[in-house]
Design a protein around this motif. Structure first.
Motif, PDB file in Angstrom:
ATOM      1  N   MET A   1      19.423  32.910  37.989  1.00 60.17           N
ATOM      2  CA  MET A   1      19.029  32.523  36.707  1.00 60.17           C
ATOM      3  C   MET A   1      20.211  32.347  35.526  1.00 60.17           C
ATOM      4  SD  MET A   1      15.368  34.357  35.463  1.00 60.17           S
ATOM      5  CE  MET A   1      15.944  36.168  35.556  1.00 60.17           C
ATOM      6  N   GLU A   2      21.136  33.151  35.533  1.00 62.25           N
ATOM      7  CA  GLU A   2      22.363  33.040  34.679  1.00 62.25           C
ATOM      8  C   GLU A   2      23.108  31.917  35.263  1.00 62.25           C
ATOM      9  OE1 GLU A   2      24.722  33.684  31.473  1.00 62.25           O
ATOM     10  OE2 GLU A   2      22.702  34.485  31.872  1.00 62.25           O
ATOM     11  N   ILE A   3      23.200  31.623  36.587  1.00 60.76           N
ATOM     12  CA  ILE A   3      24.077  30.629  37.198  1.00 60.76           C
ATOM     13  C   ILE A   3      23.600  29.340  36.788  1.00 60.76           C
ATOM     14  CG2 ILE A   3      24.305  29.654  39.332  1.00 60.76           C
ATOM     15  CD1 ILE A   3      24.570  32.204  40.951  1.00 60.76           C
ATOM     16  N   PHE A   4      22.292  28.986  36.713  1.00 62.69           N
ATOM     17  CA  PHE A   4      21.705  27.800  36.146  1.00 62.69           C
ATOM     18  C   PHE A   4      22.414  27.439  35.095  1.00 62.69           C
ATOM     19  CE2 PHE A   4      18.962  27.530  39.632  1.00 62.69           C
ATOM     20  CZ  PHE A   4      18.402  26.378  39.562  1.00 62.69           C
ATOM     21  N   LYS A   5      22.443  28.355  33.837  1.00 60.92           N
ATOM     22  CA  LYS A   5      22.893  28.150  32.759  1.00 60.92           C
ATOM     23  C   LYS A   5      24.527  28.123  32.706  1.00 60.92           C
ATOM     24  CE  LYS A   5      20.999  30.484  29.003  1.00 60.92           C
ATOM     25  NZ  LYS A   5      20.644  31.308  28.352  1.00 60.92           N
ATOM     26  N   LYS A   6      25.166  28.799  33.401  1.00 60.66           N
ATOM     27  CA  LYS A   6      26.551  28.705  33.534  1.00 60.66           C
ATOM     28  C   LYS A   6      26.723  27.509  34.382  1.00 60.66           C
ATOM     29  CE  LYS A   6      27.866  33.856  33.495  1.00 60.66           C
ATOM     30  NZ  LYS A   6      28.268  34.928  34.114  1.00 60.66           N
ATOM     31  N   THR A   7      26.207  27.159  35.092  1.00 56.29           N
ATOM     32  CA  THR A   7      26.663  25.812  35.998  1.00 56.29           C
ATOM     33  C   THR A   7      26.692  24.766  34.855  1.00 56.29           C
ATOM     34  OG1 THR A   7      25.606  26.838  38.057  1.00 56.29           O
ATOM     35  CG2 THR A   7      26.147  24.350  37.812  1.00 56.29           C
ATOM     36  N   SER A   8      25.505  24.838  34.356  1.00 55.50           N
ATOM     37  CA  SER A   8      25.375  23.516  33.213  1.00 55.50           C
ATOM     38  C   SER A   8      26.582  23.727  32.236  1.00 55.50           C
ATOM     39  CB  SER A   8      24.066  23.575  32.552  1.00 55.50           C
ATOM     40  OG  SER A   8      22.816  23.424  33.519  1.00 55.50           O
ATOM     41  N   LEU A   9      26.974  24.641  32.127  1.00 55.34           N
ATOM     42  CA  LEU A   9      27.977  24.823  31.102  1.00 55.34           C
ATOM     43  C   LEU A   9      29.195  24.318  31.704  1.00 55.34           C
ATOM     44  CD1 LEU A   9      29.108  25.336  28.201  1.00 55.34           C
ATOM     45  CD2 LEU A   9      29.356  27.835  28.880  1.00 55.34           C
ATOM     46  N   SER A  10      29.477  24.774  32.966  1.00 64.03           N
ATOM     47  CA  SER A  10      30.719  24.530  33.882  1.00 64.03           C
ATOM     48  C   SER A  10      31.136  22.993  33.909  1.00 64.03           C
ATOM     49  CB  SER A  10      30.549  25.232  35.013  1.00 64.03           C
ATOM     50  OG  SER A  10      31.808  24.940  36.072  1.00 64.03           O
ATOM     51  N   ILE A  11      29.715  22.321  34.126  1.00 66.19           N
ATOM     52  CA  ILE A  11      29.963  21.021  34.254  1.00 66.19           C
ATOM     53  C   ILE A  11      30.329  20.388  32.934  1.00 66.19           C
ATOM     54  CG2 ILE A  11      28.467  18.795  34.465  1.00 66.19           C
ATOM     55  CD1 ILE A  11      26.584  20.429  36.111  1.00 66.19           C
ATOM     56  N   TRP A  12      30.054  20.888  31.890  1.00 63.00           N
ATOM     57  CA  TRP A  12      30.716  20.252  30.791  1.00 63.00           C
ATOM     58  C   TRP A  12      31.956  20.695  30.312  1.00 63.00           C
ATOM     59  CZ3 TRP A  12      28.703  16.146  28.264  1.00 63.00           C
ATOM     60  CH2 TRP A  12      27.512  15.751  28.369  1.00 63.00           C
ATOM     61  N   LYS A  13      32.416  21.939  30.903  1.00 64.49           N
ATOM     62  CA  LYS A  13      33.708  22.287  30.697  1.00 64.49           C
ATOM     63  C   LYS A  13      34.716  21.353  31.580  1.00 64.49           C
ATOM     64  CE  LYS A  13      32.863  27.021  29.124  1.00 64.49           C
ATOM     65  NZ  LYS A  13      33.287  28.483  29.680  1.00 64.49           N
ATOM     66  N   SER A  14      34.209  21.022  32.563  1.00 63.02           N
ATOM     67  CA  SER A  14      35.047  20.260  33.491  1.00 63.02           C
ATOM     68  C   SER A  14      35.244  18.615  32.894  1.00 63.02           C
ATOM     69  CB  SER A  14      34.348  20.069  35.080  1.00 63.02           C
ATOM     70  OG  SER A  14      34.098  21.262  35.634  1.00 63.02           O
ATOM     71  N   ILE A  15      33.930  18.209  32.276  1.00 67.76           N
ATOM     72  CA  ILE A  15      34.133  16.961  31.724  1.00 67.76           C
ATOM     73  C   ILE A  15      35.281  17.138  30.827  1.00 67.76           C
ATOM     74  CG2 ILE A  15      32.924  15.373  30.171  1.00 67.76           C
ATOM     75  CD1 ILE A  15      30.421  15.961  32.019  1.00 67.76           C
ATOM     76  N   ALA A  16      34.979  18.079  29.955  1.00 67.50           N
ATOM     77  CA  ALA A  16      35.864  18.292  28.555  1.00 67.50           C
ATOM     78  C   ALA A  16      37.463  18.248  29.002  1.00 67.50           C
ATOM     79  CB  ALA A  16      35.588  19.548  27.797  1.00 67.50           C
ATOM     80  N   LYS A  17      37.687  18.858  30.460  1.00 69.57           N
ATOM     81  CA  LYS A  17      38.998  18.730  30.688  1.00 69.57           C
ATOM     82  C   LYS A  17      39.567  17.299  30.887  1.00 69.57           C
ATOM     83  CE  LYS A  17      38.943  23.215  32.926  1.00 69.57           C
ATOM     84  NZ  LYS A  17      38.958  23.846  34.386  1.00 69.57           N
TER      85      LYS A  17
END
Length: 679
Positions: A27-43
């Motif tokens: 459940m936490e992974i779904f939220k973290k994964t979505s955030l991780s995607i945007w962190k990857s884009i932000a780089k």
């Protein structure tokens, strides 16, 4: 020209792979994964101008916000629009696009490129190459799609030497609560209804030759097929990056078609995955009563249903923040922007999740308590009215005037508090409560005098406070509740005609005007009104069919009054019931792969126990057509009751959060089979 087509785990976010191991925390992974995607884009945005479409912007709002891009060196963030361009000194551009890059979207991209002078362009695509090529009109998979796209962009550019990259990230998910998400890019998807059968491409016969259970993918118009393929492809891409194989289940005919698409895409991927995840698609149209109910229990439902929508967002509201300003005006000019909005919860402050899962009055008290604490921590003076929640909250908010540091630190709380103030002061809230009472009376009358419901609605329609949308929501509610009202069809049409005739043209919704090709002149034509009334009547009377055999949204008893039973908690009960009742035919396990067909063949010789959605560490419930926050709360309460002996965790999703007004448009007026997918 340079082409890069990768997924987000290729960008040094190796911690994502570590999350996959403790699968119990998904459940936490779904939220973290979505955030991780945007962190990857932000780089990837350093020293770049960003062009982002509305769908992606809404997802970004719930996954770190635009600050995430600026903190990583973005120079400027602009809307993905033909009216925008880069300055002469801006050499690097990043385009973040959730829609298929074809048709109108491709034209916008071309306009921006031609009116700028970039030396480096990065295309961040929310859809993979297979879905992109299908949306472009290619039925077969064009493996060279991204390479051809990069070549186009390079040719459009003014500079002869330009580096162009295309990267796929599954940026379609916006986590709005602890275990709930929406997918803004697919907000237009709505299940096929009975009156849509006339518009389908049915070989060898008309709509009378098929029922909703006979639907298959190639009956639908191209736009609807593209939207289904976009949804299925995005989930497949997301699960692929989680290294999970999905087991797919469906409730409802449209969900079955969508499930089959996802299953086909999954079977095309030959990779083996260490984990499995369950996903259950549910048609919104199987329980319209829950969707048009004016719930007094859910504060967030009331906020979404009453406050104006936030511009360019589909799951948010615009909040008047002028109460925080020291300079007050008697009238806010439309040209001035005082707009706040609902923001994601943090570990320290879970306002939305609390507002979703608790009673409205408790949520208001929670906001008041949080404000009192914040005022005390800031050392501010307040003037409290302890007996009036509205005045108390307003007084606590005013205490922050002239304290920019305190406003910034408590911005999430203050925006939510002002949303509550705006709601409690809105006269529409009284209409909402009246409609809630009328819905209860409809159920009561269903047990006493079913034939009198339409006549009662006719009397309700005469009330000054009722607008046309309100009457339509009650009609949908009543039609779903009635077992049969064919004899009342003439009365129903006459009532709708009366309501339409007293409705001002300016009060009509845009979807209603578009559906019936109306203008002010035609609106005064009695024959046109009569035709519209008959069409609405036919649609409403066709809503009553119940396609489920094991579950019913209405409980009728000779000794008890009728009771509305929301569908989604019933689904949870059947899935997690320790007695393991039969799920077929209502909850269907969708199989298309060779291994699944082999198991099906083996079942002819020996008993094969079909899988259940709760057999996996995580189950995703995705409602096709929208969900209310009341239903999210109902699912969570059902899980507390029935899933105590299960290790399965449930994540709740839908393409959008809906209000009764949204459902009226989707059911009666929108052309759902021809959504605008910008291609």
């Amino acid at each position: 020209m340079k082409l890069v087509h990768v997924c987000f785990k290729s960008h040094d976010d190796r911690d994502l792979l570590d999350w996959i191991l403790p699968i119990s925390g998904y459940m936490e992974i779904f939220k973290k994964t979505s955030l991780s995607i945007w962190k990857s884009i932000a780089k990837l945005v350093k020293n770049s101008i960003i062009f982002i479409d509305n769908y992606s912007a809404e997802c970004l709002h719930w996954c770190g916000g635009v600050d995430l891009l600026f903190e990583n060196g973005a120079v400027c963030v602009k809307e993905f629009s033909s009216f925008e361009s880069g300055n002469p000194n801006q050499n690097n551009a990043v385009f973040i696009i959730s829609s298929p890059i074809a048709g109108e979207t491709e034209s916008i991209l071309q306009d921006i490129i031609k009116s700028s002078s970039f030396s480096k362009c990065l295309l961040v695509c929310g859809l993979d190459s297979q879905v992109q090529s299908y949306a472009s009109g290619d039925e077969s998979f064009n493996e060279m799609y991204f390479e051809e796209l990069c070549a186009k962009v390079s040719n459009w550019n003014k500079r002869k030497r330009c580096s162009v990259e295309a990267i796929h990230f599954p940026i379609f998910m916006a986590p709005i609560a602890d275990n709930a998400f929406v997918t803004p890019a697919f907000d237009m998807i709505f299940p096929v209804q009975k009156h849509d059968l006339d518009k389908l491409e049915i070989p060898g016969g008309g709509s009378n030759a098929v029922s909703l259970q006979d639907l298959h993918f190639y009956m639908f118009p191209r736009e609807y097929r593209t939207l289904l393929r976009m949804t299925a492809g995005s989930f497949r891409s997301f699960f692929h990056n989680l290294q999970c194989k999905e087991e797919i289940f469906a409730v409802g005919p449209t969900s079955k078609v969508l499930s089959t698409q996802l299953s086909n895409l999954s079977n095309q991927n030959k990779s083996s995955y260490p984990n499995k995840i369950g996903i259950l698609f549910v048609d919104r149209t199987l329980d319209l009563m829950s969707a048009v109910t004016h719930s007094e229990k859910s504060l967030v439902d009331q906020l979404l249903g009453i406050l104006p929508g936030f511009p360019c967002h589909y799951n948010n509201v615009a909040i008047d923040m002028s109460l925080l300003c020291t300079t007050q005006t008697s009238r806010i000019d439309d040209d001035l922007i005082y707009s706040g909005c609902l923001v994601p919860d943090s570990k320290a402050l879970s306002l939305l999740s609390y507002g979703i899962n608790n009673k409205s009055t408790d949520s208001v008290d929670m906001v008041k308590g949080k404000l009192i604490t914040a005022v005390e921590e800031e050392g501010l003076e307040d003037d409290l009215d302890k007996y009036d929640s509205l005045q108390t909250i307003k007084g606590l908010v005013k205490a922050f005037q002239g304290n920019p540091g305190g406003i910034l630190y408590n911005s999430a709380l203050l925006q939510f508090a002002l949303a509550v103030v705006q709601l409690l002061e809105d006269p529409v809230l009284d209409v909402w409560k009246t409609l809630s009472t009328k819905e209860k009376l409809i159920l009561q009358q269903l047990g006493d005098e079913p034939d009198g419901i339409v006549k009662s609605l006719s009397r309700i329609a005469e009330e000054e406070t009722m607008c046309f949308q309100d009457i339509c929501s009650l009609l949908i509610y009543a039609s779903c509740a009635l077992s049969a009202c064919g004899d009342s069809q003439n009365t129903l049409s006459s009532m709708i005609y009366k309501v339409l005739s007293k409705t001002e043209f300016s009060a009509l919704s845009e979807s209603f005007i578009t559906r019936y090709h109306l203008d002010e002149k035609s609106w005064e034509d009695p024959s046109k009104l009569s035709s519209v009334s008959d069409d609405i009547t036919d649609t409403i009377t066709n809503l009553r069919s119940n396609y489920l055999q094991q579950m019913n949204t209405l409980k009728l008893s000779e000794i008890e009054p009728p009771l509305h039973q929301p569908l989604l908690p019933q689904v949870m009960e059947r899935i997690f019931n320790q007695n393991k009742p039969e799920l077929q035919p209502d909850i269907e396990h969708v199989t298309t792969g060779r291994s699944d067909l082999l198991k099906l063949g083996m079942s002819m010789f020996r008993k094969v126990v079909p899988p259940r959605p709760c057999d996996y560490p995580v189950l995703v419930i995705y409602v096709v057509g929208g969900i209310t926050t009341s239903e999210v709360a109902q699912i969570n309460k059902a899980l507390e009751k029935y899933s105590s002996g299960s290790d399965c965790q449930v994540v709740i999703g839908s393409n959008r959060l809906v209000s009764p007004s949204d459902i009226v448009d989707s059911v009666l007026f929108d052309d759902n089979l021809h959504p605008d997918v910008r291609c």
